[in-house]
Design an enzyme around this catalytic site. Structure first.
Site, PDB file in Angstrom:
ATOM      1  N   ASP A 354       0.828  -1.206   0.000  1.00 15.18           N
ATOM      2  CA  ASP A 354       0.000   0.000   0.000  1.00 15.18           C
ATOM      3  C   ASP A 354       0.862   1.255   0.000  1.00 15.18           C
ATOM      4  O   ASP A 354       0.649   2.177  -0.797  1.00 15.18           O
ATOM      5  CB  ASP A 354      -0.909  -0.014   1.224  1.00 15.18           C
ATOM      6  CG  ASP A 354      -2.343   0.349   0.879  1.00 15.18           C
ATOM      7  OD1 ASP A 354      -2.617   0.566  -0.316  1.00 15.18           O
ATOM      8  OD2 ASP A 354      -3.189   0.398   1.780  1.00 15.18           O
ATOM      9  N   ASP A 414      -9.109  -2.559   2.623  1.00 11.80           N
ATOM     10  CA  ASP A 414      -8.994  -1.971   3.949  1.00 11.80           C
ATOM     11  C   ASP A 414     -10.003  -2.556   4.923  1.00 11.80           C
ATOM     12  O   ASP A 414      -9.944  -2.266   6.120  1.00 11.80           O
ATOM     13  CB  ASP A 414      -9.171  -0.452   3.853  1.00 11.80           C
ATOM     14  CG  ASP A 414      -8.094   0.189   2.990  1.00 11.80           C
ATOM     15  OD1 ASP A 414      -6.958  -0.302   3.034  1.00 11.80           O
ATOM     16  OD2 ASP A 414      -8.395   1.148   2.275  1.00 11.80           O
TER      17      ASP A 414
END
Length: 522
Positions: A354, A414
């Site tokens: 990420d 997420d």
């Protein structure tokens, strides 16, 4: 391979971080028609705040008549037809010449405002500021489609003005995002624990329990498969960056299939608790409940309706969120992490993934853009967006609402990635009968991580990789609970540790029984 389908589909879900609420140098063009009463409409513009300062509100706004010259690019005065531009706002097409040349030509002809229409995605105006010292009129980029819409809605006589309202410090749509995310993670972890409890109750003998452990290896992520999983995610993201306009439709198709299956699994679990309506039909020597057939038709129809109306911003987001929540729930429940070690490897690698694709790739790409954000927004102005996000319309009105991000977004990754750790904590609670202490603590840590993400997002005004805050919060909290309860070894090794303990216990029990039966053991 019960989890193989959701596993392949979920690779797409790990592509997006939490997206930014705001973008720099966005403003609003307020247009008014000539009707009685006048019809007004707002449109997105991009401008350079270092060159021009736009008013914050429409109070005391001065409107300027708009002259549509989108048939020209205004690279030279000779291109302009014999029409008076004195004290007018002129809109021209984006061409090969610089913004500076267009601005000087427009100012020379007496224009009060220059709008440059673009058929591609709007980008910032980056010409040298010192070259514009002799240019006094405001310059802004606007979508060509908005100019066409302006003529259709407001007519040919249009008056315009520019302003840039202050960006909200916080949008209440993030509260909805927060509730959806925490609810999905908590419910997915709880559902996984229920399945674990049912398995333990169904298994009576040690031999059957050993078989169950071996069977679960087919739906777990070992450290090796975790690494492979992250590598595939990286490859997919890069392929999307270069081949977005083709692969986006592949992802839409995968999402429809996976979300329909997930919605069916979630609703079937609820219907299974209803004691009535269980009539069956026989087909190919198999009996099927009629209500499950209707449920399958309903789930497929929901996915098809979303696919057809996916670009309808007024209500399609509700259906996408429902399908997305079902997808995340089914994935969290189905894929089982075997131990805390695998959780640490998975969350750690995806955290690096990420951060790299959000913060490091701008130093690598030619245009200096983040690969993650580019893919999330749709490279090269592609109107199709990746469906692997929870999205909620923004509730606070601003320029960003009109521009690229009318929605607050949260990537499925997420939710799923920390959710797998929450699910492992819940199953560990079931196995050790620890009164849900791990599950509750990890869920609260996830909620705290989400709040921290929103705070940093509001302060920095830029896209944030949510895992940067969610991963440390959940991993550290789980580790502290295990250390405080003196169960770190058991928590780290997970079900394999439980199985070894059980086999040692049953093995010793059998040895004792054998020794008792022999004369020497008396």
């Amino acid at each position: 391979m019960e989890a193989a389908g959701p596993l392949r589909a979920a690779l797409w879900a790990l592509l997006l971080p939490l997206l930014p609420l705001v973008a720099a140098d966005e403003g609003i063009l307020h247009a008014s028609g000539s009707g009685v009463p006048p019809v007004t409409k707002d449109y997105c513009i991009i401008y350079n705040s270092n060159w021009v300062s736009l008013p914050k509100t429409l109070d005391n706004a001065t409107f300027t008549p708009l002259e549509n010259l989108t048939s020209t690019v205004l690279c030279s005065s000779a291109e302009v037809p014999s029409v008076a531009l004195q004290d007018k706002a002129v809109v021209v097409m984006r061409g090969n010449c610089t913004f500076l040349e267009k601005a000087r030509n427009a100012q020379r002809l007496g224009a009060k405002m220059l709008l440059i229409a673009s058929k591609s995605r709007l980008s910032g105006i980056s010409d040298n500021k010192t070259d514009f010292e002799d240019v006094t009129l405001p310059i802004a980029l606007i979508r060509y489609n908005d100019i066409v819409d302006m003529q259709l809605v407001l007519g040919n006589e249009v008056n315009v003005t520019l302003y840039s309202p202050p960006l909200p410090e916080f949008d209440y749509s993030m509260v909805v995002i927060f509730l959806i995310a925490v609810f999905t993670v908590a419910l997915g972890g709880y559902w996984s624990g229920v399945a674990e409890l049912e398995n333990l109750k169904a298994v009576a003998s040690p031999g059957e329990r050993e078989t169950r452990w071996k069977k679960e290896e087919n739906v777990t992520l070992t450290p090796v498969t975790v690494i492979l999983f992250v590598v595939i995610c990286c490859v997919m993201l890069v392929l999307l960056y270069f081949f977005y306009k083709w692969l986006v439709y592949v992802i839409i198709s995968v999402f429809c299939l996976a979300s329909a299956m997930s919605l069916y699994n979630c609703l079937a679990a609820l219907i299974g608790e209803i004691p009535f309506g269980q009539c069956r039909i026989t087909c190919s020597n198999k009996t099927i409940e009629v209500r499950l057939i209707f449920l399958a038709i309903f789930c497929i129809a929901a996915a098809v309706v979303w696919a057809v109306f996916r670009n309808e911003d007024r209500w399609a987001w509700v259906l996408q969120d429902i399908l997305g929540v079902a997808f995340c729930l089914n994935f969290i429940k189905t894929l089982k992490m075997p131990n805390f070690k695998s959780c640490v490897i998975l969350l750690g690698l995806l955290l690096l993934y990420d951060v790299f694709f959000v913060f490091i790739t701008p130093f690598i790409t030619k245009n200096g853009a983040s690969i993650m954000v580019e893919v999330a927004a749709g490279p090269f102005g592609n109107s199709e967006k990746l469906p692997v996000v929870i999205r909620v319309p923004r509730l606070e009105y601003s320029a960003s609402t009109l521009c690229d991000l009318p929605f607050s977004l949260l990537g499925f990754g997420d939710i799923i990635v920390p959710g797998l750790l929450v699910a492992y904590c819940r199953r560990f609670d079931v196995q050790t009968r620890s009164s849900s202490v791990y599950y509750i603590s990890c869920t609260i840590a996830y909620a705290v991580g989400m709040v921290l993400t929103f705070i940093v997002l509001a302060l920095m005004k830029m896209g944030q990789p949510a895992l940067l805050y969610l991963v440390p919060c959940t991993l550290i909290t789980s580790s502290l609970i295990a250390w405080r309860r003196k169960e770190m070894k058991k928590f780290w090794k997970g079900s394999s540790y439980q199985m070894m303990e059980h086999l040692d216990y049953t093995g010793n029990e059998e040895s004792t029984a054998t020794a008792t039966e022999q004369p020497g053991g008396q």
